[in-house]
Design a protein around this motif. Sequence first.
Motif, mmCIF file in Angstrom:
data_model
loop_
_atom_site.group_PDB
_atom_site.id
_atom_site.type_symbol
_atom_site.label_atom_id
_atom_site.label_comp_id
_atom_site.label_asym_id
_atom_site.label_seq_id
_atom_site.Cartn_x
_atom_site.Cartn_y
_atom_site.Cartn_z
ATOM 1 N N TYR A 2 0.851 -1.183 0.000
ATOM 2 C CA TYR A 2 0.000 0.000 0.000
ATOM 3 C C TYR A 2 0.890 1.236 0.000
ATOM 4 O O TYR A 2 2.038 1.203 0.423
ATOM 5 C CB TYR A 2 -0.948 0.006 1.204
ATOM 6 C CG TYR A 2 -0.292 -0.376 2.503
ATOM 7 C CD1 TYR A 2 0.378 0.569 3.263
ATOM 8 C CD2 TYR A 2 -0.315 -1.688 2.947
ATOM 9 C CE1 TYR A 2 1.007 0.215 4.440
ATOM 10 C CE2 TYR A 2 0.305 -2.044 4.131
ATOM 11 C CZ TYR A 2 0.963 -1.089 4.871
ATOM 12 O OH TYR A 2 1.579 -1.439 6.028
ATOM 13 N N GLU A 7 -4.625 3.821 2.427
ATOM 14 C CA GLU A 7 -4.732 2.589 1.640
ATOM 15 C C GLU A 7 -4.578 1.363 2.531
ATOM 16 O O GLU A 7 -5.263 0.363 2.333
ATOM 17 C CB GLU A 7 -3.682 2.554 0.535
ATOM 18 C CG GLU A 7 -4.037 3.407 -0.653
ATOM 19 C CD GLU A 7 -3.026 3.279 -1.773
ATOM 20 O OE1 GLU A 7 -2.416 2.198 -1.943
ATOM 21 O OE2 GLU A 7 -2.836 4.266 -2.489
ATOM 22 N N ARG A 9 -5.426 1.123 5.678
ATOM 23 C CA ARG A 9 -6.678 0.967 6.429
ATOM 24 C C ARG A 9 -7.767 0.347 5.554
ATOM 25 O O ARG A 9 -8.502 -0.533 5.991
ATOM 26 C CB ARG A 9 -7.130 2.305 6.990
ATOM 27 C CG ARG A 9 -6.251 2.759 8.129
ATOM 28 C CD ARG A 9 -6.686 4.069 8.718
ATOM 29 N NE ARG A 9 -5.819 4.394 9.833
ATOM 30 C CZ ARG A 9 -5.372 5.598 10.113
ATOM 31 N NH1 ARG A 9 -5.756 6.637 9.383
ATOM 32 N NH2 ARG A 9 -4.575 5.792 11.138
ATOM 33 N N VAL A 10 -7.854 0.821 4.317
ATOM 34 C CA VAL A 10 -8.853 0.271 3.393
ATOM 35 C C VAL A 10 -8.539 -1.196 3.100
ATOM 36 O O VAL A 10 -9.448 -2.037 3.070
ATOM 37 C CB VAL A 10 -8.942 1.116 2.110
ATOM 38 C CG1 VAL A 10 -9.841 0.437 1.079
ATOM 39 C CG2 VAL A 10 -9.457 2.516 2.434
ATOM 40 N N LEU A 13 -9.755 -3.177 5.978
ATOM 41 C CA LEU A 13 -11.218 -3.248 5.951
ATOM 42 C C LEU A 13 -11.703 -4.244 4.899
ATOM 43 O O LEU A 13 -12.653 -5.000 5.135
ATOM 44 C CB LEU A 13 -11.809 -1.862 5.689
ATOM 45 C CG LEU A 13 -11.710 -0.895 6.864
ATOM 46 C CD1 LEU A 13 -11.890 0.546 6.389
ATOM 47 C CD2 LEU A 13 -12.726 -1.241 7.942
ATOM 48 N N LEU A 14 -11.051 -4.261 3.755
ATOM 49 C CA LEU A 14 -11.432 -5.203 2.699
ATOM 50 C C LEU A 14 -11.136 -6.637 3.113
ATOM 51 O O LEU A 14 -11.957 -7.536 2.916
ATOM 52 C CB LEU A 14 -10.707 -4.865 1.393
ATOM 53 C CG LEU A 14 -11.130 -3.564 0.713
ATOM 54 C CD1 LEU A 14 -10.179 -3.216 -0.428
ATOM 55 C CD2 LEU A 14 -12.568 -3.654 0.212
ATOM 56 N N ILE A 58 -11.619 -0.147 -6.986
ATOM 57 C CA ILE A 58 -11.687 0.798 -5.876
ATOM 58 C C ILE A 58 -10.562 1.819 -5.973
ATOM 59 O O ILE A 58 -9.388 1.460 -6.056
ATOM 60 C CB ILE A 58 -11.597 0.064 -4.526
ATOM 61 C CG1 ILE A 58 -12.753 -0.932 -4.413
ATOM 62 C CG2 ILE A 58 -11.593 1.052 -3.367
ATOM 63 C CD1 ILE A 58 -12.665 -1.846 -3.215
ATOM 64 N N VAL A 60 -8.844 4.892 -3.862
ATOM 65 C CA VAL A 60 -8.727 5.357 -2.482
ATOM 66 C C VAL A 60 -8.062 6.721 -2.502
ATOM 67 O O VAL A 60 -6.964 6.878 -3.036
ATOM 68 C CB VAL A 60 -7.893 4.377 -1.631
ATOM 69 C CG1 VAL A 60 -7.724 4.893 -0.212
ATOM 70 C CG2 VAL A 60 -8.525 2.986 -1.648
ATOM 71 N N VAL A 93 -13.375 5.309 -2.259
ATOM 72 C CA VAL A 93 -13.336 5.181 -0.814
ATOM 73 C C VAL A 93 -12.440 6.291 -0.283
ATOM 74 O O VAL A 93 -11.307 6.451 -0.742
ATOM 75 C CB VAL A 93 -12.799 3.804 -0.366
ATOM 76 C CG1 VAL A 93 -12.680 3.725 1.151
ATOM 77 C CG2 VAL A 93 -13.691 2.692 -0.889
ATOM 78 N N ASP A 95 -11.398 8.712 3.473
ATOM 79 C CA ASP A 95 -11.310 8.592 4.929
ATOM 80 C C ASP A 95 -12.653 8.859 5.597
ATOM 81 O O ASP A 95 -12.816 8.563 6.787
ATOM 82 C CB ASP A 95 -10.222 9.519 5.483
ATOM 83 C CG ASP A 95 -10.288 10.913 4.916
ATOM 84 O OD1 ASP A 95 -10.521 11.085 3.705
ATOM 85 O OD2 ASP A 95 -10.091 11.880 5.679
ATOM 86 N N SER A 97 -15.391 7.357 4.430
ATOM 87 C CA SER A 97 -16.208 6.198 4.073
ATOM 88 C C SER A 97 -16.351 5.196 5.213
ATOM 89 O O SER A 97 -17.149 4.269 5.122
ATOM 90 C CB SER A 97 -15.602 5.479 2.865
ATOM 91 O OG SER A 97 -15.528 6.333 1.751
ATOM 92 N N ALA A 103 -11.715 1.050 11.210
ATOM 93 C CA ALA A 103 -10.334 0.817 10.784
ATOM 94 C C ALA A 103 -9.522 0.124 11.881
ATOM 95 O O ALA A 103 -8.768 -0.814 11.608
ATOM 96 C CB ALA A 103 -9.674 2.137 10.383
#
Length: 183
Positions: A2, A7, A9-10, A13-14, A58, A60, A93, A95, A97, A103
């Motif tokens: 990332y 990124e 954190r996303v 989450l994913l 996606i 970000v 997405v 911050d 979202s 997170a």
Amino acid sequence: MYESILEMRVLHLLLARHDIWDLWEQPERIRYVDADGNAKSAVFDFLVTLRCGRKIAIAVKPAAIVEETGFRQELELIRAATPLSFADDVVLVTDRSFTPADARNAERLMEFRRTPDEEADQIIGELLQGLQSETTIADLVDLSGLDGRGFRAAFRAVYSGGARLMTTGDISPKSEIMMGGAQ
């Protein structure tokens, strides 16, 4: 890999989602024409394939940059140029979202998944199946006799579908849960 904390954190989450079958970071470039008629290319941050087969590209970006640069309009041009063979949908997405607690919980889940504990997961799973009403994670852990192992197993159960979180915020021993329903 990332490129930013956002990124990362996303990504966490994913990876915490149970409906994602495959995740590709920095997939192939999409060629498009910008608002001024210039040929450009863009790379999405993630391409996810859901268990149902649907693919989502996606992007970000920090919300402030999206607002300052007009990135939403640029993303619409990229979306229009994205072939359906590449992705069924394009999603932005930011911050905004997700919550900071979402997170933190996803990051903690990644930590707890690094050290699997099938015995603890099974014991917590069996206790969850016998639940007749809401309880706290602390009460479930006490019932299990597993201490920290029980907390980690209950935490994992929230994301695997064995437990449904009834409270919002950071998952803690005080969090209320009941049987079933993945996050």
